[in-house]
Design an enzyme around this catalytic site. Structure first.
Site, PDB file in Angstrom:
ATOM      1  N   THR B  51     -68.417  17.712 -15.976  1.00  0.00           N
ATOM      2  CA  THR B  51     -67.556  16.872 -16.803  1.00  0.00           C
ATOM      3  C   THR B  51     -66.106  17.313 -16.539  1.00  0.00           C
ATOM      4  OG1 THR B  51     -67.607  18.227 -18.730  1.00  0.00           O
ATOM      5  CG2 THR B  51     -69.036  16.300 -18.692  1.00  0.00           C
ATOM      6  N   ASN B 262     -51.783  14.295 -29.791  1.00  0.00           N
ATOM      7  CA  ASN B 262     -53.104  13.752 -30.083  1.00  0.00           C
ATOM      8  C   ASN B 262     -53.189  12.943 -31.362  1.00  0.00           C
ATOM      9  OD1 ASN B 262     -54.898  14.571 -27.862  1.00  0.00           O
ATOM     10  ND2 ASN B 262     -53.994  16.560 -28.362  1.00  0.00           N
TER      11      ASN B 262
END
Lengths: 267, 267
Positions: B51, B262
């Site tokens: 990943t 974020n």
């Protein structure tokens, strides 16, 4: 049972160095007995007993083994199921005392109706206090309840719930009221549960079904997602589609103030 | 080997949605062969292949098995040893291509001098790029190298290093240049290494010995601690006193800007 948070002037008293902004104390009556709880904590919170301060006292008469079993059970369903920042402290403490002054017939068996009544009350009280710690989490602006259902074991449900709860990306999304659902699903996949089948995963936030059988729910709209992420209290349910076990985890969001409290506390 | 980060106009090109602020690309010569690396990433970074995007290409001739072994080894010593926020992405990718155009005799055995030379170069390049991702970590103001020595296994060293690197309390302390060493030691204890003996733990930050055999080093002063936490690049070594294995982890601090990037990225 009627349980109500009570102010306790001992907690947060001046001169005690703490980032707690609210006292955490509570008393409740169960039959003729009283249970009183006191706790503190707001940062360095992902308890894993033995490491937070939580004190339960009751005047009920309870046998030693039943009391020990109850302490573990209550800890697992409350303090061990919360996280503010994933940083387990080295000195979380849960102390349970039963004085016997209520003069009830001593509760000894874990299968008895009396034990059931007492443990239900203790767990409810413990959960309220554990939740109070999360609500007062450093910099917290939101209180989030994460229920993981349909797991093969309670342990894997807890693992998934904690992984979501500790993800900085999920926590900042909550702070932003941002329905960034990819972050939640990535945390599920990243929880280390083996053989997790993405096609059986479901996600509901508030009363909105977001993901069904691994895909975006047909009726879901981004506007719905935005609406359910707004409130100060948010509940979500992840269904794993692997079994019948469940676990609930409580956490808070990750805000500028968490950084401020932990970076600027000396100045 | 001379390895140097090179600008790559393909990365961070306008129109690509990314929080990368610097390109990450590099070429290096090994004998007659060239190795070129390209990577991207700055948030959702705790790679656990498969990943992140990392591409290695070399014109060396390398056998399939040797190349696969090298890819794993390089990933383990670089990308799998970094973390920005502990959020493993679902699509980290490391791709290794060897075209054979250098016309060297094919490298097949993992024990050969040629494989040793190639793997050393590939690992060094991979580490430089993995470090570039951490330096460009979302909101990062500091680059931190954590070496865990004297472990019983490399795996437990990595575990301790990652736990320190992912602790929000440690990361905010780095942001504050705060020598809050209790946070570092709490993370060591919280890493899940069984039978860890506190009395054998040591901690050195920069050239200052902070903890020796589980206690505060005699000569250590808070002023020294403050001094070593100030630079933008900090190295620390934790010694476990349990064996001869070692692992190094690279990470960054946790600042207001991580929250901003974020939480506010849609506005």
């Amino acid at each position: 049972m009627s349980a109500e948070l009570q102010d306790n002037p001992m907690i947060g008293a001046e001169g005690i160095m703490t980032t707690d902004t609210h006292p955490k104390a509570l008393s409740v009556r169960v039959g003729d007995a009283t249970i009183t709880w006191v706790a503190k904590g707001s940062g360095m919170i992902e308890p894993n007993m033995a490491t937070m301060l939580g004190l339960i006292a009751t005047d009920a008469a309870v046998g030693k083994d039943a009391l020990r079993y109850l302490a573990r059970l209550a800890a697992d369903r409350s303090f061990n199921a919360i996280t503010v920042d994933g940083d387990t402290s080295t000195n979380d403490t849960l102390l349970v005392v039963a004085t016997g002054r209520a003069h009830n017939p001593e509760i000894v068996g874990e299968g008895t109706a009396e034990f059931g009544q007492l443990s239900e009350a203790v767990i409810e009280v413990a959960q309220l206090l554990a939740q109070a710690i999360v609500r007062d989490g450093e910099g917290a602006t939101k209180f989030i309840t994460i229920t993981v259902d349909e797991g093969a074991t309670r342990e894997e449900c807890l693992r998934v719930g904690k992984r979501i709860a500790n993800s900085p990306l999920v926590k900042t999304a909550f702070f932003a009221s941002d329905p960034n659902l990819g972050r939640i699903l990535a945390a599920v996949g990243n929880a280390g549960v083996s053989d997790l089948d993405p096609s059986t995963i479901g996600l509901r936030i508030g009363d909105v079904t977001v993901v069904e059988r691994g895909g975006r729910a047909g009726a879901y709209t981004e506007a719905q997602g935005q609406a359910v992420m707004k409130p100060a209290e948010i509940s979500m349910t992840i269904t794993l589609g692997r079994g019948v076990e469940t676990a609930t985890v409580w956490t808070c969001d990750f805000s500028y103030d968490y950084v401020k409290i932990n970076a600027d506390y000396r100045s």
